[in-house]
Design a protein around this motif. Structure first.
Motif, PDB file in Angstrom:
ATOM      1  N   ASP A  20       0.799  -1.222   0.000  1.00  0.00           N
ATOM      2  CA  ASP A  20       0.000   0.000   0.000  1.00  0.00           C
ATOM      3  C   ASP A  20       0.831   1.271   0.000  1.00  0.00           C
ATOM      4  OD1 ASP A  20      -2.393  -1.368   0.025  1.00  0.00           O
ATOM      5  OD2 ASP A  20      -2.392  -1.550   2.213  1.00  0.00           O
ATOM      6  N   GLU A  21       2.131   1.150   0.172  1.00  0.00           N
ATOM      7  CA  GLU A  21       2.948   2.342   0.288  1.00  0.00           C
ATOM      8  C   GLU A  21       4.261   2.169  -0.461  1.00  0.00           C
ATOM      9  OE1 GLU A  21       3.165   2.324   4.513  1.00  0.00           O
ATOM     10  OE2 GLU A  21       1.666   3.891   4.723  1.00  0.00           O
ATOM     11  N   ILE A  22       4.855   3.260  -0.817  1.00  0.00           N
ATOM     12  CA  ILE A  22       6.197   3.269  -1.389  1.00  0.00           C
ATOM     13  C   ILE A  22       7.170   3.656  -0.275  1.00  0.00           C
ATOM     14  CG2 ILE A  22       7.705   4.374  -3.081  1.00  0.00           C
ATOM     15  CD1 ILE A  22       5.182   5.075  -4.638  1.00  0.00           C
ATOM     16  N   PHE A  23       8.190   2.850  -0.049  1.00  0.00           N
ATOM     17  CA  PHE A  23       9.166   3.143   0.981  1.00  0.00           C
ATOM     18  C   PHE A  23      10.436   3.656   0.310  1.00  0.00           C
ATOM     19  CE2 PHE A  23       6.255   0.043   2.690  1.00  0.00           C
ATOM     20  CZ  PHE A  23       5.965   0.563   3.941  1.00  0.00           C
ATOM     21  N   ARG A  24      10.885   4.842   0.701  1.00  0.00           N
ATOM     22  CA  ARG A  24      12.021   5.449   0.022  1.00  0.00           C
ATOM     23  C   ARG A  24      12.948   6.091   1.054  1.00  0.00           C
ATOM     24  NH1 ARG A  24      11.019   9.683  -2.345  1.00  0.00           N
ATOM     25  NH2 ARG A  24       8.998  10.163  -1.483  1.00  0.00           N
ATOM     26  N   ASP A  25      14.097   5.507   1.266  1.00  0.00           N
ATOM     27  CA  ASP A  25      15.145   6.115   2.076  1.00  0.00           C
ATOM     28  C   ASP A  25      14.642   6.628   3.423  1.00  0.00           C
ATOM     29  OD1 ASP A  25      16.867   5.553   0.075  1.00  0.00           O
ATOM     30  OD2 ASP A  25      16.918   7.564  -0.771  1.00  0.00           O
ATOM     31  N   GLY A  26      13.917   5.791   4.145  1.00  0.00           N
ATOM     32  CA  GLY A  26      13.567   6.136   5.503  1.00  0.00           C
ATOM     33  C   GLY A  26      12.223   6.809   5.688  1.00  0.00           C
ATOM     34  N   PHE A  27      11.515   7.149   4.612  1.00  0.00           N
ATOM     35  CA  PHE A  27      10.169   7.668   4.779  1.00  0.00           C
ATOM     36  C   PHE A  27       9.297   7.099   3.678  1.00  0.00           C
ATOM     37  CE2 PHE A  27       9.851  10.903   1.407  1.00  0.00           C
ATOM     38  CZ  PHE A  27      11.177  11.042   1.052  1.00  0.00           C
ATOM     39  N   GLU A  28       8.020   7.342   3.773  1.00  0.00           N
ATOM     40  CA  GLU A  28       7.092   6.670   2.883  1.00  0.00           C
ATOM     41  C   GLU A  28       6.118   7.664   2.267  1.00  0.00           C
ATOM     42  OE1 GLU A  28       4.021   4.987   6.213  1.00  0.00           O
ATOM     43  OE2 GLU A  28       6.083   4.268   6.219  1.00  0.00           O
ATOM     44  N   ARG A  29       5.556   7.290   1.132  1.00  0.00           N
ATOM     45  CA  ARG A  29       4.551   8.110   0.477  1.00  0.00           C
ATOM     46  C   ARG A  29       3.441   7.190  -0.018  1.00  0.00           C
ATOM     47  NH1 ARG A  29       4.739  12.822  -1.950  1.00  0.00           N
ATOM     48  NH2 ARG A  29       6.999  12.889  -2.150  1.00  0.00           N
ATOM     49  N   PRO A  30       2.190   7.468   0.327  1.00  0.00           N
ATOM     50  CA  PRO A  30       1.104   6.650  -0.218  1.00  0.00           C
ATOM     51  C   PRO A  30       1.128   6.686  -1.740  1.00  0.00           C
ATOM     52  CG  PRO A  30       0.298   8.056   1.542  1.00  0.00           C
ATOM     53  CD  PRO A  30       1.707   8.502   1.228  1.00  0.00           C
ATOM     54  N   ILE A  31       0.814   5.559  -2.360  1.00  0.00           N
ATOM     55  CA  ILE A  31       0.925   5.453  -3.809  1.00  0.00           C
ATOM     56  C   ILE A  31       0.056   6.481  -4.527  1.00  0.00           C
ATOM     57  CG2 ILE A  31       0.251   3.962  -5.748  1.00  0.00           C
ATOM     58  CD1 ILE A  31       1.520   1.674  -4.312  1.00  0.00           C
ATOM     59  N   GLY A  32      -1.116   6.801  -4.003  1.00  0.00           N
ATOM     60  CA  GLY A  32      -2.010   7.739  -4.692  1.00  0.00           C
ATOM     61  C   GLY A  32      -1.601   9.190  -4.555  1.00  0.00           C
ATOM     62  N   GLN A  33      -0.605   9.498  -3.747  1.00  0.00           N
ATOM     63  CA  GLN A  33      -0.184  10.877  -3.520  1.00  0.00           C
ATOM     64  C   GLN A  33       0.943  11.234  -4.458  1.00  0.00           C
ATOM     65  OE1 GLN A  33       0.669  11.876   0.562  1.00  0.00           O
ATOM     66  NE2 GLN A  33       2.147  13.450  -0.048  1.00  0.00           N
ATOM     67  N   LEU A  34       0.710  12.179  -5.355  1.00  0.00           N
ATOM     68  CA  LEU A  34       1.716  12.542  -6.347  1.00  0.00           C
ATOM     69  C   LEU A  34       2.795  13.426  -5.734  1.00  0.00           C
ATOM     70  CD1 LEU A  34      -0.572  13.400  -9.395  1.00  0.00           C
ATOM     71  CD2 LEU A  34       0.764  11.329  -9.045  1.00  0.00           C
ATOM     72  N   PRO A  35       4.025  13.317  -6.220  1.00  0.00           N
ATOM     73  CA  PRO A  35       5.064  14.262  -5.797  1.00  0.00           C
ATOM     74  C   PRO A  35       4.653  15.695  -6.121  1.00  0.00           C
ATOM     75  CG  PRO A  35       6.011  12.417  -7.013  1.00  0.00           C
ATOM     76  CD  PRO A  35       4.531  12.303  -7.161  1.00  0.00           C
ATOM     77  N   ALA A  36       5.176  16.640  -5.374  1.00  0.00           N
ATOM     78  CA  ALA A  36       4.757  18.033  -5.517  1.00  0.00           C
ATOM     79  C   ALA A  36       5.002  18.562  -6.926  1.00  0.00           C
ATOM     80  CB  ALA A  36       5.480  18.895  -4.486  1.00  0.00           C
ATOM     81  N   TYR A  37       6.082  18.159  -7.572  1.00  0.00           N
ATOM     82  CA  TYR A  37       6.384  18.699  -8.896  1.00  0.00           C
ATOM     83  C   TYR A  37       5.434  18.174  -9.976  1.00  0.00           C
ATOM     84  CZ  TYR A  37       8.705  14.401 -10.571  1.00  0.00           C
ATOM     85  OH  TYR A  37       8.986  13.123 -10.992  1.00  0.00           O
ATOM     86  N   VAL A  38       4.668  17.132  -9.652  1.00  0.00           N
ATOM     87  CA  VAL A  38       3.718  16.551 -10.609  1.00  0.00           C
ATOM     88  C   VAL A  38       2.299  17.047 -10.360  1.00  0.00           C
ATOM     89  CG1 VAL A  38       2.735  14.394 -11.492  1.00  0.00           C
ATOM     90  CG2 VAL A  38       5.144  14.484 -10.797  1.00  0.00           C
ATOM     91  N   ALA A  39       1.940  17.223  -9.089  1.00  0.00           N
ATOM     92  CA  ALA A  39       0.579  17.569  -8.723  1.00  0.00           C
ATOM     93  C   ALA A  39       0.117  18.836  -9.438  1.00  0.00           C
ATOM     94  CB  ALA A  39       0.477  17.752  -7.215  1.00  0.00           C
ATOM     95  N   GLY A  40      -1.086  18.774 -10.005  1.00  0.00           N
ATOM     96  CA  GLY A  40      -1.663  19.922 -10.679  1.00  0.00           C
ATOM     97  C   GLY A  40      -1.279  20.087 -12.129  1.00  0.00           C
ATOM     98  N   LYS A  41      -0.338  19.294 -12.611  1.00  0.00           N
ATOM     99  CA  LYS A  41       0.053  19.394 -14.017  1.00  0.00           C
ATOM    100  C   LYS A  41      -1.042  18.782 -14.904  1.00  0.00           C
ATOM    101  CE  LYS A  41       4.227  21.243 -13.771  1.00  0.00           C
ATOM    102  NZ  LYS A  41       4.278  21.548 -12.344  1.00  0.00           N
ATOM    103  N   PRO A  42      -1.303  19.361 -16.072  1.00  0.00           N
ATOM    104  CA  PRO A  42      -2.322  18.809 -16.972  1.00  0.00           C
ATOM    105  C   PRO A  42      -1.896  17.470 -17.544  1.00  0.00           C
ATOM    106  CG  PRO A  42      -1.119  20.579 -18.042  1.00  0.00           C
ATOM    107  CD  PRO A  42      -0.660  20.569 -16.609  1.00  0.00           C
ATOM    108  N   LEU A  43      -2.860  16.662 -17.931  1.00  0.00           N
ATOM    109  CA  LEU A  43      -2.580  15.365 -18.524  1.00  0.00           C
ATOM    110  C   LEU A  43      -2.066  15.518 -19.949  1.00  0.00           C
ATOM    111  CD1 LEU A  43      -5.713  13.282 -17.403  1.00  0.00           C
ATOM    112  CD2 LEU A  43      -3.445  13.337 -16.349  1.00  0.00           C
ATOM    113  N   ASN A  44      -1.188  14.618 -20.333  1.00  0.00           N
ATOM    114  CA  ASN A  44      -0.740  14.480 -21.728  1.00  0.00           C
ATOM    115  C   ASN A  44      -0.088  15.736 -22.287  1.00  0.00           C
ATOM    116  OD1 ASN A  44      -1.797  11.783 -21.896  1.00  0.00           O
ATOM    117  ND2 ASN A  44      -3.835  12.698 -22.081  1.00  0.00           N
ATOM    118  N   GLN A  45       0.540  16.520 -21.421  1.00  0.00           N
ATOM    119  CA  GLN A  45       1.307  17.680 -21.866  1.00  0.00           C
ATOM    120  C   GLN A  45       2.679  17.639 -21.206  1.00  0.00           C
ATOM    121  OE1 GLN A  45      -0.556  21.492 -21.490  1.00  0.00           O
ATOM    122  NE2 GLN A  45      -2.446  20.863 -22.510  1.00  0.00           N
TER     123      GLN A  45
END
Length: 402
Positions: A20-45
């Motif tokens: 259910d989670e991605i584990f990366r170097d000591g902390f985790e991010r839920p799979i459905g949560q996008l990284p900040a640099y991706v969030a809000g970007k339009p699709l297919n551009q």
């Protein structure tokens, strides 16, 4: 198969491995949560990812040169962690053998030094006339030897069994134009840093073909070099495992450039590209049957012509887009068109047209890189993101697929 985890469609195999989670170097991010640099970007551009230019990375001897990606070098992709490693610089572009890594699931991805370069005074360039001694492969003094940067092409893979990036087949060290067969290299991770090792004895990978192209599928590594044979290696079978033949077919006779693309859902590998025209094949893994796909391609005449013309001369990259069941092929050297080949119907369309300015939302300009794309285009499945680096001196570009 493709399933849903935390609201995001990802392949079942990846969901099973990640839970259910991605584990990366000591902390985790839920799979459905996008990284900040991706969030809000339009699709297919396309959008440019800030601060991902590897040449801004400082090392113990200066900054990383563009040759770490250019000069017939690609990237190694850690699919489960969403990380990418760069190591290369063969031909004549750079003697710097830094290994750099970037986490594309971080909120603001930046390159870090995974392994510091050999001090300049200890570097030994292979002479242009030919390979002479092992010292031209490994620099420095024992026990901290590090390799002369090679032509890595598309040979780098993250191998879970080794907890390591592995470059399969050491092909042509810096300043050397020919091939060095069977010099498989492994970078061992140890926390945040890495150290080099060349497997020996029972741990020897034994690839005697100087691979330019490999791919990873079902935990096994598949590789080709010059010739007409696709080989397979099973890391879990060590000690004593060696490469075996999957397919040997005259249709596969090529110079070894292009790309091998795993298609997990169909247990096949899609092979695209080379210096010659009409180089589109599938290789069925269970049977070893090779199929020429070129006659099956359909689409607008100008799109088909553009794909064939560019693949015919470019050393292309290619990746499989699980969200749209298609292979994505950037042109490589001239212009910036990206092509999509439907994996079920073989219909060819444009992902995006050729770029004029390289500005959002157009395609990143990939022209002017005379050594091609190789393994610098891939899909980050946890974020449903298509990513590519045009060259070592440029930022990454990305496109949301979902």
């Amino acid at each position: 198969m493709v399933g849903s985890v935390a609201g995001l469609l990802i392949p079942d195999a990846v969901a099973s491995a990640l839970g259910d989670e991605i584990f990366r170097d000591g902390f985790e991010r839920p799979i459905g949560q996008l990284p900040a640099y991706v969030a809000g970007k339009p699709l297919n551009q396309w959008f440019e990812v800030p601060n991902t230019n590897v040449t801004t990375l400082a090392t113990a001897t200066g900054t990383v040169p563009a040759g770490i990606m250019d000069d017939y070098s690609g990237l190694a992709f850690n699919k489960l962690a969403g990380k990418v490693a760069a190591f290369g610089g063969g031909h004549g572009g750079s003697t710097d053998n830094t290994v750099a890594e970037i986490d594309m699931l971080a909120d603001a991805p930046t390159w870090s030094v995974l392994c510091q370069p050999t001090p300049p005074a200890q570097r030994i360039s292979a002479p242009g006339g030919g390979f002479v001694s092992e010292n031209q492969l490994w620099w420095g003094t024992a026990p901290d030897k590090k390799p002369n940067p090679p032509h890595t092409y598309s040979s780098g893979q993250w191998v879970e069994e080794f907890n390591s990036y592995v470059w399969f087949g050491y092909f042509a060290p810096h300043n050397f134009g020919g091939g060095i067969d069977g010099r498989t290299l492994r970078l061992i991770k140890n926390g945040a840093v890495g150290s080099w090792a060349q497997p020996q004895s029972a741990d020897d990978l034994g690839l005697a073909l100087g691979a330019r192209n490999t791919c990873l599928m079902g935990g096994k590594v598949y590789g080709m070099a010059s010739g007409q044979t696709l080989f397979k290696f099973d890391p879990s079978a060590l000690p004593g495992a060696r490469w075996s033949t999957v397919a040997n077919n005259n249709a596969l006779n090529w110079s070894g450039f292009g790309a091998l693309v795993p298609d997990e859902t169909r247990s096949r590998i899609f092979r695209v590209g080379d210096y010659f025209t009409d180089r589109f094949f599938t290789i069925d893994i269970p049977s070893g049957v090779v199929t020429n796909i070129n006659p099956l391609l359909t689409g607008a005449a100008n799109v088909l012509a553009g794909l064939r013309n560019r693949v015919g001369v470019d050393t292309v990259g290619c990746c499989y887009d699980v969200f749209n069941d298609r292979y994505i092929v950037p042109t490589g050297l001239a212009g910036g068109a990206f092509y999509a080949i439907n994996a079920a119907t073989w219909a060819v369309t444009l992902v995006s047209p050729a770029s004029v300015s390289g500005t959002v939302p157009s395609t990143p300009i990939v022209g002017g890189n005379s050594t091609g794309i190789f393994a610098r285009v891939f899909v980050i499945e946890q974020a449903a993101l298509l990513v590519m680096w045009p060259r070592g001196s440029a930022n990454a570009w990305a496109m949301r697929l979902q």
